[in-house]
Design a protein around this motif. Structure first.
Motif, PDB file in Angstrom:
ATOM      1  N   TRP A 195       0.836  -1.198   0.000  1.00  0.00           N
ATOM      2  CA  TRP A 195       0.000   0.000   0.000  1.00  0.00           C
ATOM      3  C   TRP A 195       0.872   1.249   0.000  1.00  0.00           C
ATOM      4  CZ3 TRP A 195      -4.695  -0.685  -1.562  1.00  0.00           C
ATOM      5  CH2 TRP A 195      -5.333  -1.888  -1.320  1.00  0.00           C
ATOM      6  N   ILE A 214      -6.437   3.408  -1.025  1.00  0.00           N
ATOM      7  CA  ILE A 214      -4.980   3.264  -0.916  1.00  0.00           C
ATOM      8  C   ILE A 214      -4.464   4.028   0.297  1.00  0.00           C
ATOM      9  CG2 ILE A 214      -2.770   3.843  -2.014  1.00  0.00           C
ATOM     10  CD1 ILE A 214      -4.189   3.260  -4.738  1.00  0.00           C
ATOM     11  N   GLU A 236      -5.522   2.130   3.513  1.00  0.00           N
ATOM     12  CA  GLU A 236      -4.784   0.890   3.755  1.00  0.00           C
ATOM     13  C   GLU A 236      -3.321   1.177   4.118  1.00  0.00           C
ATOM     14  OE1 GLU A 236      -6.207  -1.798   4.319  1.00  0.00           O
ATOM     15  OE2 GLU A 236      -7.869  -2.176   2.943  1.00  0.00           O
ATOM     16  N   ALA A 237      -2.721   2.182   3.502  1.00  0.00           N
ATOM     17  CA  ALA A 237      -1.347   2.562   3.858  1.00  0.00           C
ATOM     18  C   ALA A 237      -1.300   3.071   5.293  1.00  0.00           C
ATOM     19  CB  ALA A 237      -0.815   3.614   2.883  1.00  0.00           C
ATOM     20  N   LYS A 295       1.952   1.896  -3.454  1.00  0.00           N
ATOM     21  CA  LYS A 295       0.836   2.418  -4.252  1.00  0.00           C
ATOM     22  C   LYS A 295       0.591   3.899  -3.978  1.00  0.00           C
ATOM     23  CE  LYS A 295      -1.536  -1.981  -4.718  1.00  0.00           C
ATOM     24  NZ  LYS A 295      -2.782  -2.727  -4.495  1.00  0.00           N
TER      25      LYS A 295
END
Length: 137
Positions: A8, A86, A89-90, A11
């Motif tokens: 993540w 993204i 989740e990161a 991304k």
């Protein structure tokens, strides 16, 4: 040999935001509209810098705010949701790695716990609802 999927955090390093002029109707956005294609980093930065503790925002309102900040008329709804996921989740990875809640992107302020997105996130809708209730207290 199969390639390892991106994390993540990897991304988050997506291309820089840019504006495209729509050439046809797209997700209710008429042709000729200056539409922002944001980035996960821009979404995360906006949430960290402009959405204070205890406040929430809907994804449509976040899209409007991102577009205004870049001088566009709209923000792509598809990529905005992807980039919010993204960023979320990161941030969750950072939290699991030991970061303090105050030091991660406050994605729960933009993700409705009843939304499909909340159901997809590893933290789950209950965690998001709990965070929102903690900030509302």
């Amino acid at each position: 040999m199969a390639r390892k999927p991106k994390t993540w955090a990897e991304k988050m390093n997506a291309p820089e935001p840019h504006i495209e002029v729509t050439d046809k109707l797209f997700a209710g956005i008429p042709p000729g509209t200056r539409m922002l294609i944001s980035s996960p980093g821009e979404v995360a930065a906006w949430l960290r810098e402009r959405l204070p503790y205890g406040q929430t925002i809907t994804v449509p309102d976040l899209r409007i705010a991102l577009a205004k900040a870049r001088g566009a008329e709209a923000t792509c709804p598809l990529t905005a949701s992807i980039f919010l996921r993204i960023a979320a989740e990161a941030a969750w990875d950072e939290l699991e790695a030991g970061a303090k809640l105050a030091d991660i992107t406050p994605f729960w302020r933009a993700v409705d716990p009843k939304s499909d997105l909340a159901k997809k996130l590893r933290c789950g809708p209950d965690w998001i609802a709990h965070q929102r209730s903690m900030e509302a207290a």
